[in-house]
Design an enzyme around this catalytic site. Structure first.
Site, short mmCIF file in Angstrom:
data_model
loop_
_atom_site.label_atom_id
_atom_site.label_comp_id
_atom_site.label_asym_id
_atom_site.label_seq_id
_atom_site.Cartn_x
_atom_site.Cartn_y
_atom_site.Cartn_z
CE LYS A 127 3.00 0.10 4.79
NZ LYS A 127 2.52 0.09 3.42
NE ARG A 165 3.73 -7.73 10.81
CZ ARG A 165 3.17 -6.95 9.90
NH1 ARG A 165 2.11 -7.34 9.24
NH2 ARG A 165 3.68 -5.77 9.65
CD GLU A 201 -2.76 1.23 2.45
OE1 GLU A 201 -2.74 0.30 3.28
OE2 GLU A 201 -3.50 2.23 2.55
P1 ATP Z 1 2.22 -2.32 8.22
O1 ATP Z 1 1.56 -3.36 9.04
O2 ATP Z 1 3.63 -2.01 8.60
O3 ATP Z 1 1.38 -1.08 8.04
P2 ATP Z 1 1.33 -3.52 5.85
O4 ATP Z 1 1.34 -4.96 5.92
O5 ATP Z 1 0.02 -2.85 6.01
O6 ATP Z 1 2.42 -2.95 6.80
P3 ATP Z 1 1.59 -3.35 3.06
O7 ATP Z 1 2.12 -2.26 2.22
O8 ATP Z 1 0.17 -3.69 2.94
O9 ATP Z 1 1.98 -3.00 4.53
O10 ATP Z 1 2.47 -4.65 2.87
C1 ATP Z 1 2.78 -5.21 1.63
C2 ATP Z 1 3.14 -6.65 1.83
O11 ATP Z 1 4.24 -6.77 2.71
C3 ATP Z 1 2.00 -7.44 2.45
O12 ATP Z 1 1.82 -8.62 1.68
C4 ATP Z 1 2.45 -7.75 3.83
O13 ATP Z 1 1.98 -9.01 4.23
C5 ATP Z 1 3.98 -7.75 3.69
N1 ATP Z 1 4.59 -7.36 4.97
C6 ATP Z 1 4.36 -6.23 5.67
N2 ATP Z 1 5.05 -6.25 6.83
C7 ATP Z 1 5.73 -7.40 6.86
C8 ATP Z 1 6.63 -8.01 7.79
N3 ATP Z 1 6.96 -7.42 8.95
N4 ATP Z 1 7.14 -9.22 7.50
C9 ATP Z 1 6.84 -9.82 6.33
N5 ATP Z 1 6.01 -9.31 5.42
C10 ATP Z 1 5.46 -8.12 5.66
MG MG Z 2 -1.52 -3.67 4.47
#
Ligand code: ATP
Ligand code: MG
Length: 569
Positions: free
Chosen positions: A276, A266, A37
């Site tokens: 984020k 994660r 995102e």
């Molecule tokens: P946050 O929880 O930090 O806001 P998010 O998961 O909402 O992050 P996205 O931009 O939606 O952020 O993430 C893109 C991809 O990265 C998703 O498929 C998510 O599962 C993966 N991802 C995000 N954080 C992690 C992490 N700590 N470890 C592994 N994969 C991750």
């Molecule tokens: Mg997300």
């Protein structure tokens, strides 16, 4: 690619599933996607997902898409879209022509929403968000039906079209799936599919004032793109039944792929936050100097700090992919950084806390050029020249007036080697009025040029140094963890756990002149001190370096101890 690497790469359960799917003919070619995102910069957790999605696609001769999940225009920005692309490329991956956006599919998603309404699987709800929340039930109690749940197809279609036409304000109505308000899985209690948001979108501008939710956009986007393996983190496991329900509810189209969602744990890093939301707060509240602050766990921050992309990939390979919760020690990342840098980083001389040394038997006004190897184990790395002269600087901590037993470096009467230079002996200590040592008087042995005495005489220490004739002043920034506890925020306010000493700026350092040419992003080893990288703020008249990582490796010791004790690693 080495065999071992492929073999190691093939061990995790996701790759196992893909291998079986291919063997059983369940998919024709592998298609994965990385779906960020664009509401912030990528962090090291994303690196895990990127390496998995792009890596698995590569290994199985498939392809990986970069798809922006741009369904929330309020938080999304073009600057984030650009940063994400730059960072994925920097990490070493290429989506080729497969760059997509959920917003590419807004028209198709809208049509599918109408299809859901027409088939009785969705309805327009006028409840306020608070009412909806109150009626959703809990983990132990079923939810209650909305009074609008029974609306007929015609009325729903009319209202939904008017939502799109902009007739209603934000939050007035939503489109919900009609599934089951008593479902054990709360995600199936008539989830919201569309909400009204009068906001300008970075790509579609003002074309829309209703936007699909993540849940409604995600699986459908996967299906449109022919994604075979939709890999995501475990918090989406409970969304999978909804993912499946929505795909089952699309108009029949045999040509369309049927993606499957698989979840993995994660990445969590001790003393770090990988959310984020919190990273955004750190930036917005000025706790760091920006998304690329070298203290940040973002890819941009790590790059600025001097972490090579190859080290991040290696780190991700070592942590592996599994479903079990774990917290990874930062030392493991540092270990990968050292291992990556050690064979390639050019060696340089830099004195962090300079102590002036005058070589009394060296002719006044004279200097000479010495040759220094750029890398001790790699003759191909070449050499550079350094200047020796009467006035030099050594590291303050390399001198002790009254040395304890195990201190072998410089002290009165003691002889040591200057790296690439000569043997010197300390003959006198000069102090200021406060009694602090401000200068050492030494003699050198002209016969020891290059660092060896012709009589085979030995010294116990080799010091790094720079020459007053051509050393450049530099500022060096040291970074400590951003948080003071391994689990920041565990006791409530994550900002209360911020480390006030996460940045230490050292001015008055002196570095050899070759470092004036260092490019930002190029990491070198300051001999005996650590790995450092020129900062983008560095200027010829004001050099700035970031410490990437020190030389000492605690992780290797932890591992060795584990191995000796016969523990599994
Ligand atoms: P946050 O929880 O930090 O806001 P998010 O998961 O909402 O992050 P996205 O931009 O939606 O952020 O993430 C893109 C991809 O990265 C998703 O498929 C998510 O599962 C993966 N991802 C995000 N954080 C992690 C992490 N700590 N470890 C592994 N994969 C991750
Ligand atoms: Mg997300």
């Amino acid at each position: 690619m080495a065999d071992t690497e492929t073999a190691e790469a093939g061990r995790d359960f996701i790759r196992e599933i893909i291998r079986e799917d291919i063997a059983a003919g369940r998919c024709q070619g592998v298609v994965t996607r990385f779906p960020p995102e664009p509401n912030g910069f990528l962090h090291i957790g994303h690196a895990k997902s990127i390496c998995l999605n792009f890596g698995a696609a590569q290994e199985f001769a498939g392809r990986c898409h970069l798809r922006f999940d741009d369904t929330n225009p309020i938080k999304e920005e073009q600057a984030f879209i650009d940063a994400i692309q730059r960072d994925v490329r920097w990490l070493g991956f290429d989506w080729g022509e497969h760059l997509y956006h959920a917003s590419d599919y807004f028209e198709q998603l809208y049509a599918w929403a109408e299809h859901l309404i027409a088939t009785g699987r969705a309805y327009v709800d006028d409840l306020t968000p608070e009412q909806m929340r109150a009626m959703r039930g809990t983990l132990t109690e079923p939810g209650q039906d909305s009074p609008f749940r029974g609306r007929g197809v015609a009325e729903n279609l009319d209202l939904f079209r008017r939502m799109r036409a902009g007739e209603f304000p934000n939050g007035a109505r939503v489109l919900r799936a009609r599934i089951d308000m008593a479902a054990g899985n709360i995600n199936l209690r008539d989830p919201v599919l569309y909400r009204i948001l009068h906001a300008t979108h970075p790509r579609t501008g003002d074309a829309w004032c209703i936007y699909p939710t993540y849940d409604f956009a995600h699986g459908q986007s996967d299906a449109i793109e022919g994604v075979t393996h939709s890999l995501c983190t475990l918090e989406f496991e409970d969304h999978r039944p909804l993912y499946e329900w929505l795909l089952d509810s699309l108009p029949a189209d045999p040509a369309r792929a049927r993606p499957r969602q698989y979840e993995f744990a994660r990445l969590n890093l001790a003393y770090t936050v990988l959310s984020k939301r919190v990273l955004t707060q750190l930036v917005q509240q000025g706790h760091v100097r920006g998304w690329d602050d070298p203290r940040m766990p973002t890819l941009a921050g790590m790059r600025r700090r001097g972490v090579p992309a190859a080290a991040l990939r290696e780190f991700v390979r070592r942590i592996g992919v599994a479903r079990a919760y774990s917290v990874v020690d930062m030392a493991m990342l540092d270990h990968a950084v050292r291992e990556t840098l050690n064979p390639v980083a050019p060696r340089r001389l830099a004195v962090l806390h300079p102590l002036r040394v005058v070589i009394e038997n060296y002719p006044e006004g004279d200097t000479e050029i010495l040759t220094a190897a750029n890398h001790p184990d790699d003759p191909d790395a070449g050499t550079r020249t350094i200047t020796f002269g009467r006035v030099l600087y050594v590291e303050r901590e390399d001198f002790m007036e009254e040395p304890p037993k195990k201190f072998f470096r410089l002290s009165p009467g003691r002889e040591v080697r200057l790296r690439y230079g000569y043997f010197i002996t300390c003959t006198q200590v000069v102090k200021d009025a406060a009694g602090e040592v401000v200068e050492l008087r030494c003699t050198y042995d002209p016969a020891s040029r290059g660092g060896n005495a012709p009589d085979g005489r030995r010294v116990q220490a080799t010091l790094h140094w720079v020459s007053a004739a051509d050393a450049c002043p530099a500022e060096i920034r040291f970074y400590n963890p951003l948080f003071t506890r391994p689990d920041p925020g565990a006791e409530g306010d994550v900002m209360a756990d911020l480390n006030p000493d996460s940045l230490e700026v050292l001015t008055g350092c002196l570095v050899e002149p070759a470092l004036a040419l260092a490019e930002p992003g190029e990491t070198v080893q300051f001999e005996r001190t650590g790995y450092f990288c020129a900062d983008p703020e560095s200027r010829p008249d004001r050099l700035v370096f970031n410490r990437t990582v020190g030389l000492r490796d605690t992780w290797a010791r932890v591992q060795d101890a584990g191995a000796k004790a016969g523990k599994p690693r």
